[in-house]
Structures are given as structure tokens and as C-alpha cells.
Write an enzyme that holds these catalytic residues in place. Structure first.
Site, PDB file in Angstrom:
ATOM      1  N   HIS A 154       0.793  -1.228   0.000  1.00  0.00           N
ATOM      2  CA  HIS A 154       0.000   0.000   0.000  1.00  0.00           C
ATOM      3  C   HIS A 154       0.829   1.284   0.000  1.00  0.00           C
ATOM      4  CE1 HIS A 154       0.958   0.125   4.319  1.00  0.00           C
ATOM      5  NE2 HIS A 154       0.621   1.381   4.280  1.00  0.00           N
TER       6      HIS A 154
HETATM    7  C1  UD1 Z   1      -2.044   6.142   5.354  1.00  0.00           C
HETATM    8  C2  UD1 Z   1      -0.768   6.685   5.976  1.00  0.00           C
HETATM    9  C3  UD1 Z   1       0.311   5.607   5.941  1.00  0.00           C
HETATM   10  C4  UD1 Z   1      -0.176   4.323   6.581  1.00  0.00           C
HETATM   11  C5  UD1 Z   1      -1.502   3.893   5.983  1.00  0.00           C
HETATM   12  C6  UD1 Z   1      -2.030   2.739   6.749  1.00  0.00           C
HETATM   13  C7  UD1 Z   1      -0.437   9.090   5.603  1.00  0.00           C
HETATM   14  C8  UD1 Z   1       0.295  10.127   4.845  1.00  0.00           C
HETATM   15  N1  UD1 Z   1      -0.267   7.827   5.212  1.00  0.00           N
HETATM   16  O1  UD1 Z   1      -1.779   5.835   3.994  1.00  0.00           O
HETATM   17  O2  UD1 Z   1       1.434   6.057   6.663  1.00  0.00           O
HETATM   18  O3  UD1 Z   1       0.785   3.327   6.369  1.00  0.00           O
HETATM   19  O4  UD1 Z   1      -2.446   4.967   6.061  1.00  0.00           O
HETATM   20  O5  UD1 Z   1      -2.963   2.015   6.053  1.00  0.00           O
HETATM   21  O6  UD1 Z   1      -1.135   9.420   6.532  1.00  0.00           O
HETATM   22  N2  UD1 Z   1      -9.055   4.904   0.906  1.00  0.00           N
HETATM   23  C9  UD1 Z   1     -10.289   4.311   0.808  1.00  0.00           C
HETATM   24  N3  UD1 Z   1     -10.955   4.012   1.956  1.00  0.00           N
HETATM   25  C10 UD1 Z   1     -10.464   4.269   3.194  1.00  0.00           C
HETATM   26  C11 UD1 Z   1      -9.213   4.887   3.282  1.00  0.00           C
HETATM   27  C12 UD1 Z   1      -8.528   5.199   2.130  1.00  0.00           C
HETATM   28  O7  UD1 Z   1     -10.787   4.053  -0.290  1.00  0.00           O
HETATM   29  O8  UD1 Z   1     -11.133   3.949   4.202  1.00  0.00           O
HETATM   30  C13 UD1 Z   1      -8.314   5.203  -0.351  1.00  0.00           C
HETATM   31  C14 UD1 Z   1      -8.630   6.582  -0.911  1.00  0.00           C
HETATM   32  O9  UD1 Z   1      -8.622   6.479  -2.302  1.00  0.00           O
HETATM   33  C15 UD1 Z   1      -7.457   7.400  -0.441  1.00  0.00           C
HETATM   34  C16 UD1 Z   1      -6.322   6.390  -0.472  1.00  0.00           C
HETATM   35  O10 UD1 Z   1      -6.917   5.167  -0.085  1.00  0.00           O
HETATM   36  O11 UD1 Z   1      -7.205   8.507  -1.267  1.00  0.00           O
HETATM   37  C17 UD1 Z   1      -5.174   6.722   0.451  1.00  0.00           C
HETATM   38  O12 UD1 Z   1      -5.631   6.920   1.798  1.00  0.00           O
HETATM   39  P1  UD1 Z   1      -4.799   7.857   2.811  1.00  0.00           P
HETATM   40  O13 UD1 Z   1      -5.383   7.733   4.166  1.00  0.00           O
HETATM   41  O14 UD1 Z   1      -4.614   9.204   2.250  1.00  0.00           O
HETATM   42  O15 UD1 Z   1      -3.362   7.208   2.787  1.00  0.00           O
HETATM   43  P2  UD1 Z   1      -2.922   5.688   2.948  1.00  0.00           P
HETATM   44  O16 UD1 Z   1      -2.281   5.276   1.680  1.00  0.00           O
HETATM   45  O17 UD1 Z   1      -4.048   4.891   3.466  1.00  0.00           O
HETATM   46  N1  UDP Z   2      -3.905  -5.117   8.961  1.00  0.00           N
HETATM   47  C1  UDP Z   2      -5.190  -5.629   9.090  1.00  0.00           C
HETATM   48  N2  UDP Z   2      -5.846  -6.038   7.959  1.00  0.00           N
HETATM   49  C2  UDP Z   2      -5.291  -5.970   6.721  1.00  0.00           C
HETATM   50  C3  UDP Z   2      -3.971  -5.453   6.607  1.00  0.00           C
HETATM   51  C4  UDP Z   2      -3.313  -5.025   7.748  1.00  0.00           C
HETATM   52  O1  UDP Z   2      -5.726  -5.710  10.199  1.00  0.00           O
HETATM   53  O2  UDP Z   2      -5.939  -6.353   5.744  1.00  0.00           O
HETATM   54  C5  UDP Z   2      -3.209  -4.663  10.170  1.00  0.00           C
HETATM   55  C6  UDP Z   2      -1.851  -5.271  10.376  1.00  0.00           C
HETATM   56  O3  UDP Z   2      -1.959  -6.502  11.052  1.00  0.00           O
HETATM   57  C7  UDP Z   2      -1.130  -4.207  11.173  1.00  0.00           C
HETATM   58  C8  UDP Z   2      -1.726  -2.910  10.632  1.00  0.00           C
HETATM   59  O4  UDP Z   2      -2.954  -3.275  10.023  1.00  0.00           O
HETATM   60  O5  UDP Z   2      -1.419  -4.297  12.552  1.00  0.00           O
HETATM   61  C9  UDP Z   2      -0.783  -2.340   9.624  1.00  0.00           C
HETATM   62  O6  UDP Z   2      -1.438  -1.356   8.893  1.00  0.00           O
HETATM   63  P1  UDP Z   2      -0.935  -0.874   7.474  1.00  0.00           P
HETATM   64  O7  UDP Z   2      -0.152  -1.933   6.791  1.00  0.00           O
HETATM   65  O8  UDP Z   2      -2.125  -0.343   6.785  1.00  0.00           O
HETATM   66  O9  UDP Z   2      -0.042   0.399   7.835  1.00  0.00           O
HETATM   67  P2  UDP Z   2       1.472   0.630   8.304  1.00  0.00           P
HETATM   68  O10 UDP Z   2       1.763  -0.266   9.459  1.00  0.00           O
HETATM   69  O11 UDP Z   2       2.346   0.375   7.126  1.00  0.00           O
HETATM   70  O12 UDP Z   2       1.482   2.060   8.648  1.00  0.00           O
END
Ligand code: UD1
Ligand code: UDP
Length: 381
Positions: free
Chosen positions: A219
Site C-alpha cells: 500500500h
Molecule cells: C495512510 C498513511 C500511511 C499508513 C496507511 C495505513 C499518511 C500520509 N499515510 O496511507 O502512513 O501506512 O495509512 O494504512 O497518513 N481509501 C479508501 N478508503 C479508506 C481509506 C482510504 O478508499 O477507508 C483510499 C482513498 O482512495 C485514499 C487512499 O486510499 O485517497 C489513500 O488513503 P490515505 O489515508 O490518504 O493514505 P494511505 O495510503 O491509506
Molecule cells: N492489517 C489488518 N488487515 C489488513 C492489513 C493489515 O488488520 O488487511 C493490520 C496489520 O496486522 C497491522 C496494521 O494493520 O497491525 C498495519 O497497517 P498498514 O499496513 O495499513 O499500515 P502501516 O503499518 O504500514 O502504517
């Protein structure tokens, strides 16, 4: 009695917050009142609500419903909403987790109105400021009053940036206190590990053979948004799965899911969709994720949390990033950094799956980091 405001927003923060809420509920409910603010950064049912239901986290007292957007717009809307709540609630501190835009928004809102910031997961560094998370965590650390680092390396990073390893009360943003506290996610993994085995059916649901499948997550923005990198990652996973006749289970983050049809080569995408081994599914719950981590052969991920959980459950891990903040994993030899390099990914898979007797020492605390953090907040806020 102290009042704290906890900010959550992204999936990993919701899970991390469960450890502190559990500790408060168990030992400190007469001394700490927790107000939970959900920024709404993540909002899909399987990116947010599922964790409240499953992990027993209290419902948020506020939800800002900020949703997705550009960094500036998303962060600015959060700052404005958090500031209003802080002015109303007048807490002794704000609790911030990790490195997301929700973390940064909380840090800016609180520090400007002189509410002490408690940063959990402080000190981690990738030394790559192209990552939005690196900017967020550095900025948050440098306005914090109490900084809890999960690792020795994180503590040392803070000292290198000028934080004093020894200092005395009263603590403030100008006289911050840094700790090596252990990792609240280790607390959670220990606590939920037992339950995950009995309460989930995901292994049978997807016909997975124990210790014979690859668990993958992707991601990170530089992987999803750059077609060359995304193709290299999926090519490598496809190749490994075909060559070894292994299932790949990929619970896909919505960010990646939305970009696959744009950024993945059409021919490769078609092959993956037709493969009997490749299982791309919706994001799973935390208990399901633990069950997958415990039962897989190897983890391949660009996630910060998932690479560490692989270690907790004694599985090797291929880190699909150019660097990691969790350097101990690589030092232990149980994880290899490959970036999005197809050849390196295949090699790392071969090395890690043929390595005998890997050791997974206890590097992330004693499973009681959240209780330690509560005690220190009570003594020092
Ligand atoms: C964010 C965090 C990242 C973290 C990740 C965990 C920032 C800058 N990044 O990244 O550090 O590792 O969360 O998962 O804060 N979207 C959906 N539904 C949701 C949420 C997101 O469709 O419920 C889609 C949207 O298109 C959105 C994109 O995901 O634009 C990115 O979401 P965003 O929260 O901006 O960043 P992440 O890539 O999730
Ligand atoms: N996780 C989850 N379901 C998923 C993928 C990840 O519950 O489908 C959990 C995972 O076990 C961990 C956390 O989400 O505890 C990690 O989140 P993510 O990879 O989105 O973000 P990051 O840790 O890179 O910020």
C-alpha cells in the site's frame, strides 16, 4: 484524574490505540479519562469500524469525518477540527500514534495551543524525507513532551537529533522526556494471538495450507503510484507463486485496489486474475491478519506494522521498500530489504525460505508497554 485526548485516523492507529485503552480500562480507569477522536482518515468499514467491533476499543467520542484528500487539504481539515475539540475538552495531553497525517495534524493543533503532546512510536526514522510519514514523524517528535520509542534504535535516533537522554521534571516541549518503552503493538499481538486462533476461520475460508502460502500486503504510495514499481512487485509475486506452486494471499488496501487497473500491465493483471494461486481479497480484520501471519510460510510486505508482526509470529519477511525503520528485523537476518526490485525479491524469497534455525529474539518489550506509558503519563504530565 487526568484527561487525555487520543487521536486516531488510519487503520494501524486504531489498532495501536487498543493497547492503551485496554490498559486504562484494566488498571487506570480511576486515574485516566480518555477521549477518543477519530479523524476519519480511514472510513471504509473494513479499514475502521471492524477494529472497534473486534478489539473492544471504545467508540470515538468525536469523528471529524475528514475522509481522503491531498496531504495539505486533509491535514488542514484535521487541524481545524482537532483544535476545536482541544479547546473544548482542555485535556492534560494529546496522545498521538505513529506517523500519519492524523498524527501530524494532532501535533500541530496541540502544540500551538500549548497542550502537551505524547508521541507513541517516537524516534523511528527511515532517513528518507520523500516519504510523507518521515516528515510527519520528525515534526511530531520535535513538538512532543513525552516521547515513547518502541526500540533502542528509535531512542538513539532521538538522542542524535538533540533530545537529552537524561533530564528532570517538569517536562515540556522545551524540556522533553524520551523513553525506550517497548512496542504497544507487541502488547496487542500477544494479547490477541490466542483469540485469533479460535475466533477466525480465514485459513479454511480461502483453502490455505498451513505454512504453505505467502501473505502479502502492498500500500505504500511510492509502490502503488509508480507503474514500474507496482509491475515489478506483482511480477515477482506471480513468478514466485508459479515457480513454487504456492498460494499468495493479498488482502488489498483500497489505495492499491483503486490503482491496479490503471497502473498494472494489462497482460500481467489478466494472468494474476486467472491464476489459481493468486488470491486478492478485501482488507481483513486484525484477528484474521494475526491468523494469516501465524499460519503463512513467509510475509512479503511494504507495511511497517506487518513486517514487525511477521517477526512476532516468527515468520521471515521480504520488505518491499528501499529501507525500514525497524532495522532490528534486518539485523536479525529474518527480514531482507528488496525494494521493488523483481530479481532481489525472488532471491530474498529463496534465501529466507531455505534458511535453517532463524532466531527471533524478544526485541520489542515485555508486552506491557501500554501500562508503562500510562504510569509515566500519570507521574509526569
Ligand atoms: C495512510 C498513511 C500511511 C499508513 C496507511 C495505513 C499518511 C500520509 N499515510 O496511507 O502512513 O501506512 O495509512 O494504512 O497518513 N481509501 C479508501 N478508503 C479508506 C481509506 C482510504 O478508499 O477507508 C483510499 C482513498 O482512495 C485514499 C487512499 O486510499 O485517497 C489513500 O488513503 P490515505 O489515508 O490518504 O493514505 P494511505 O495510503 O491509506
Ligand atoms: N492489517 C489488518 N488487515 C489488513 C492489513 C493489515 O488488520 O488487511 C493490520 C496489520 O496486522 C497491522 C496494521 O494493520 O497491525 C498495519 O497497517 P498498514 O499496513 O495499513 O499500515 P502501516 O503499518 O504500514 O502504517
Amino acid at each position: 484524574m487526568i484527561k487525555i485526548v487520543t487521536i486516531i485516523g488510519a487503520r494501524p492507529q486504531i489498532i495501536k490505540a487498543a493497547a492503551l485503552s485496554r490498559a486504562i480500562n484494566k488498571r487506570f480507569s480511576n486515574q485516566i479519562t480518555e477521549i477518543i477522536v477519530h479523524t476519519g482518515q480511514h472510513y471504509d468499514e473494513n479499514m475502521s469500524q471492524v477494529f472497534f467491533d473486534e478489539l473492544g476499543i471504545p467508540a470515538p467520542n468525536y469523528n471529524l469525518n475528514v475522509g481522503s484528500g491531498s496531504h495539505g487539504k486533509q491535514t488542514a481539515t484535521m487541524i481545524s477540527g482537532i483544535e476545536e475539540i482541544l479547546m473544548q475538552e482542555k485535556p492534560q495531553a494529546i496522545i498521538l500514534y505513529g506517523d500519519t497525517n492524523s498524527t501530524l495534524a494532532g501535533a500541530i493543533a496541540a502544540s500551538k495551543i500549548h497542550i502537551p503532546v505524547v508521541h507513541i512510536e517516537a524516534g523511528l526514522r527511515s532517513f528518507n524525507k520523500a516519504m510523507p510519514e518521515e516528515v510527519n514523524r520528525i515534526m511530531c517528535d520535535h513538538v512532543s513532551t513525552l516521547l515513547f520509542s518502541p526500540t533502542k534504535t528509535g531512542f538513539a535516533n532521538l538522542v542524535k537529533e538533540g533530545f537529552k537522554s537524561e533530564t528532570s521534571k517538569p517536562y515540556s516541549a522545551n524540556n522533553p522526556k524520551i523513553y525506550h518503552s517497548g512496542d504497544v503493538m507487541f502488547d496487542n499481538s500477544l494479547y490477541f494471538s490466542e483469540i485469533a486462533g479460535t475466533k477466525t476461520t480465514i485459513i479454511s475460508k480461502y483453502n490455505l495450507d498451513k505454512n504453505k502460502f505467502i501473505l502479502a500486503t502492498i500500500h505504500r504510495n511510492n509502490n502503488t503510484d509508480e507503474p514500474l514499481r507496482l509491475n515489478a512487485l506483482f511480477n515477482a509475486l506471480y513468478k514466485i507463486s508459479e515457480q513454487n506452486q504456492l498460494d499468495v494471499l493479498l488482502p488489498l488496501h483500497p489505495r492499491t485496489a483503486k490503482l491496479l487497473s490503471f497502473n498494472l500491465d494489462a497482460e500481467l493483471y489478466a494472468k494474476i486474475k486467472a491464476s489459481k494461486h493468486f488470491k486478492i481479497i478485501e482488507p481483513v480484520s486484525f484477528l484474521e491478519m494475526i491468523a494469516l501471519e501465524k499460519n503463512c510460510k513467509i510475509v512479503m510486505t511494504d507495511s511497517g506494522g506487518v513486517q514487525k508482526e511477521a517477526f512476532y509470529f516468527e515468520k521471515p519477511c521480504v520488505i518491499l521498500r528501499p529501507e525500514t525503520e525497524w532495522v532490528e528485523l534486518v539485523e536479525c537476518g529474518t527480514a531482507i530489504i528488496t525494494d521493488a526490485d523483481e530479481q532481489k525479491i525472488v532471491e530474498a524469497f529463496n534465501v529466507l525460505t531455505s534458511k535453517p534455525n532463524m532466531l527471533f529474539p524478544k526485541l520489542y518489550g515485555d508486552g506491557k508497554a501500554a501500562e508503562f506509558i500510562c504510569e509515566e503519563m500519570l507521574s509526569n504530565l
